[in-house]
Enzyme design. Structure first.
Site, PDB file in Angstrom:
ATOM      1  N   HIS A   1      -3.450  -1.211 -24.290  1.00 54.57           N
ATOM      2  CA  HIS A   1      -2.715  -2.332 -24.869  1.00 54.57           C
ATOM      3  C   HIS A   1      -3.154  -3.673 -24.297  1.00 54.57           C
ATOM      4  O   HIS A   1      -2.802  -4.723 -24.832  1.00 54.57           O
ATOM      5  CB  HIS A   1      -1.205  -2.124 -24.679  1.00 54.57           C
ATOM      6  CG  HIS A   1      -0.771  -2.094 -23.252  1.00 54.57           C
ATOM      7  ND1 HIS A   1      -1.062  -1.055 -22.397  1.00 54.57           N
ATOM      8  CD2 HIS A   1      -0.054  -2.981 -22.512  1.00 54.57           C
ATOM      9  CE1 HIS A   1      -0.550  -1.292 -21.211  1.00 54.57           C
ATOM     10  NE2 HIS A   1       0.067  -2.465 -21.246  1.00 54.57           N
TER      11      HIS A   1
ATOM     12  N   ASN B   1      -5.471  10.773  -5.283  1.00 56.19           N
ATOM     13  CA  ASN B   1      -4.720  12.030  -5.286  1.00 56.19           C
ATOM     14  C   ASN B   1      -5.668  13.195  -5.377  1.00 56.19           C
ATOM     15  O   ASN B   1      -6.771  13.101  -5.931  1.00 56.19           O
ATOM     16  CB  ASN B   1      -3.653  12.057  -6.386  1.00 56.19           C
ATOM     17  CG  ASN B   1      -4.238  12.277  -7.762  1.00 56.19           C
ATOM     18  OD1 ASN B   1      -4.481  13.411  -8.171  1.00 56.19           O
ATOM     19  ND2 ASN B   1      -4.475  11.206  -8.490  1.00 56.19           N
TER      20      ASN B   1
ATOM     21  N   SER C   1      -0.776  12.665  -2.918  1.00 57.16           N
ATOM     22  CA  SER C   1      -0.947  11.475  -3.743  1.00 57.16           C
ATOM     23  C   SER C   1      -0.582  10.255  -2.916  1.00 57.16           C
ATOM     24  O   SER C   1       0.407  10.282  -2.174  1.00 57.16           O
ATOM     25  CB  SER C   1      -0.060  11.549  -4.986  1.00 57.16           C
ATOM     26  OG  SER C   1      -0.204  10.395  -5.790  1.00 57.16           O
TER      27      SER C   1
ATOM     28  N   GLY D   1      10.726  17.870 -12.912  1.00 58.62           N
ATOM     29  CA  GLY D   1      11.910  17.781 -12.069  1.00 58.62           C
ATOM     30  C   GLY D   1      11.611  17.434 -10.637  1.00 58.62           C
ATOM     31  O   GLY D   1      12.359  17.814  -9.730  1.00 58.62           O
ATOM     32  N   GLY D   2      10.522  16.699 -10.407  1.00 62.20           N
ATOM     33  CA  GLY D   2      10.190  16.277  -9.053  1.00 62.20           C
ATOM     34  C   GLY D   2      11.159  15.222  -8.538  1.00 62.20           C
ATOM     35  O   GLY D   2      12.039  14.734  -9.249  1.00 62.20           O
ATOM     36  N   ARG D   3      10.971  14.836  -7.286  1.00 58.24           N
ATOM     37  CA  ARG D   3      11.858  13.853  -6.646  1.00 58.24           C
ATOM     38  C   ARG D   3      11.488  12.459  -7.147  1.00 58.24           C
ATOM     39  O   ARG D   3      10.386  11.963  -6.897  1.00 58.24           O
ATOM     40  CB  ARG D   3      11.712  13.943  -5.125  1.00 58.24           C
ATOM     41  CG  ARG D   3      12.627  13.008  -4.356  1.00 58.24           C
ATOM     42  CD  ARG D   3      12.513  13.305  -2.862  1.00 58.24           C
ATOM     43  NE  ARG D   3      13.423  12.472  -2.087  1.00 58.24           N
ATOM     44  CZ  ARG D   3      13.047  11.387  -1.398  1.00 58.24           C
ATOM     45  NH1 ARG D   3      11.785  11.004  -1.408  1.00 58.24           N
ATOM     46  NH2 ARG D   3      13.932  10.707  -0.694  1.00 58.24           N
TER      47      ARG D   3
ATOM     48  N   HIS E   1      -0.283  -0.682  -1.216  1.00 57.97           N
ATOM     49  CA  HIS E   1      -0.118  -2.057  -1.676  1.00 57.97           C
ATOM     50  C   HIS E   1      -0.179  -2.984  -0.462  1.00 57.97           C
ATOM     51  O   HIS E   1       0.781  -3.073   0.308  1.00 57.97           O
ATOM     52  CB  HIS E   1       1.222  -2.235  -2.394  1.00 57.97           C
ATOM     53  CG  HIS E   1       1.320  -1.509  -3.699  1.00 57.97           C
ATOM     54  ND1 HIS E   1       0.577  -1.879  -4.800  1.00 57.97           N
ATOM     55  CD2 HIS E   1       2.073  -0.444  -4.084  1.00 57.97           C
ATOM     56  CE1 HIS E   1       0.865  -1.073  -5.816  1.00 57.97           C
ATOM     57  NE2 HIS E   1       1.767  -0.200  -5.407  1.00 57.97           N
TER      58      HIS E   1
ATOM     59  N   HIS F   1      -5.426   3.755  -4.934  1.00 56.31           N
ATOM     60  CA  HIS F   1      -4.700   4.980  -5.274  1.00 56.31           C
ATOM     61  C   HIS F   1      -5.646   6.159  -5.092  1.00 56.31           C
ATOM     62  O   HIS F   1      -6.856   6.042  -5.345  1.00 56.31           O
ATOM     63  CB  HIS F   1      -4.228   4.916  -6.729  1.00 56.31           C
ATOM     64  CG  HIS F   1      -4.025   6.258  -7.367  1.00 56.31           C
ATOM     65  ND1 HIS F   1      -5.012   6.880  -8.125  1.00 56.31           N
ATOM     66  CD2 HIS F   1      -2.971   7.110  -7.358  1.00 56.31           C
ATOM     67  CE1 HIS F   1      -4.569   8.041  -8.556  1.00 56.31           C
ATOM     68  NE2 HIS F   1      -3.337   8.201  -8.097  1.00 56.31           N
TER      69      HIS F   1
END
Length: 303
Positions: free
Chosen positions: A171, A108, A92, A254-256, A96, A106
């Site tokens: 939104h 992935n 991924s 529970g990824g970093r 910027h 972006h």
């Protein structure tokens, strides 16, 4: 070699190739590498380049994780898989740039296994310009279409539409940018051919983005353009924290955290009830680009 190992080998190669090309484009900064382990199983390598001549921050992450139970974000559209163990491998990236005339981008690419009999690929890439050039947007989509057409001419319109619908801020009633490709639950070509498709799309990413950043990174700009870039980056943050499945999956599994939130821009601003000046370049972005379009229509009039 197992299916996972085949995909993993390609994705590691892709990470290396993209990082090498981005360093060559930037010419100043280089990627810092952080190898990490996941408590629940697996790990990865995060690479971040910051403070460059071209890129304010660029992150290109690889992960290979597994666990006893798929997180809710992965089973929302497939509830029958709830409770299954999983293995996932992916790359991924979010880039910027410094210059507001260079789009943020972006991409992935990932493979999920949820038991021996259930697997699928997902991924794609999208472009988020601040001061768009019509010819750049057309070239971006031409490259995406060419990659898809090697396999089936129906894939580009299908995955382009999916991208428009996925990267939409409900939104705000606007797209995040000018789209590209998005696909998920993809296994219809069989494993080998589906992997070839992911490889072809993955290899096309820098073919699409590289020429844009090389062409625009020296474009002159001032405080007005920089302020607008920072304001529009706020939309990027809103999407990633509210809607993005990859962010949710990473946090729920529970990824970093540092690697997951690498996608957020280093500098950003919000302004209350802001709107662009009528007839301005900023207004043109809203009027002509932040909505689903057929970018491969002929002529500037299509913009």
């Amino acid at each position: 070699m197992s299916n996972i190992e085949q995909a993993k080998s390609y994705l590691l190669t892709l990470q290396n190739q993209i990082c090498a090309e981005l360093e060559a484009i930037d010419g100043k900064a280089s990627f810092r590498r952080d190898t990490w382990d996941r408590e629940g199983g697996g790990g990865g390598e995060s690479r971040v380049m910051a403070g460059g001549d071209v890129f304010e921050q660029a992150g290109v992450n690889f992960s290979h994780v597994f666990g006893d139970q798929l997180p809710p974000s992965a089973t929302k559209s497939r509830p029958e898989l709830a409770g299954r163990g999983f293995e996932a491998v992916g790359v991924s990236l979010v880039l910027h740039p410094n210059n507001p005339y260079v789009p943020t981008t972006h991409a992935n690419f990932r493979l999920f296994h949820a038991g021996d009999d259930v697997w699928w690929f997902g991924g794609g890439y999208d472009l988020t310009p601040y001061y768009p050039f019509h010819e750049d947007v057309v070239a971006w989509h031409e490259t995406a279409k060419a990659a898809c057409d090697e396999f089936d001419p129906d894939l580009y319109p299908r995955f382009k539409k999916w991208c428009d619908e996925y990267f939409f801020l409900k939104h705000r009633n606007e797209t995040r940018g000018v789209g590209g490709l998005f696909f998920d639950d993809f296994n219809e070509l069989g494993f080998e051919r589906s992997l070839e498709f992911v490889q072809t799309v993955g290899d096309s990413f820098m073919k699409a983005y590289g020429p844009i950043v090389r062409k625009r990174h020296s474009h002159p700009y001032g405080d007005r353009q920089r302020d607008f870039q920072l304001y529009r980056r706020g939309r990027y943050v809103e999407f990633n924290l509210i809607y993005d499945r990859g962010t949710l999956f990473g946090l729920q599994s529970g990824g970093r955290t540092e690697s997951i939130l690498m996608s957020l821009p280093p500098n950003v601003r919000w302004a209350y009830d802001w709107s662009p000046e009528a007839g301005s370049a900023e207004a043109k972005l809203y009027a002509d680009y932040l909505r689903p379009r057929d970018w491969l229509e002929t002529g500037e009039a299509a913009a």
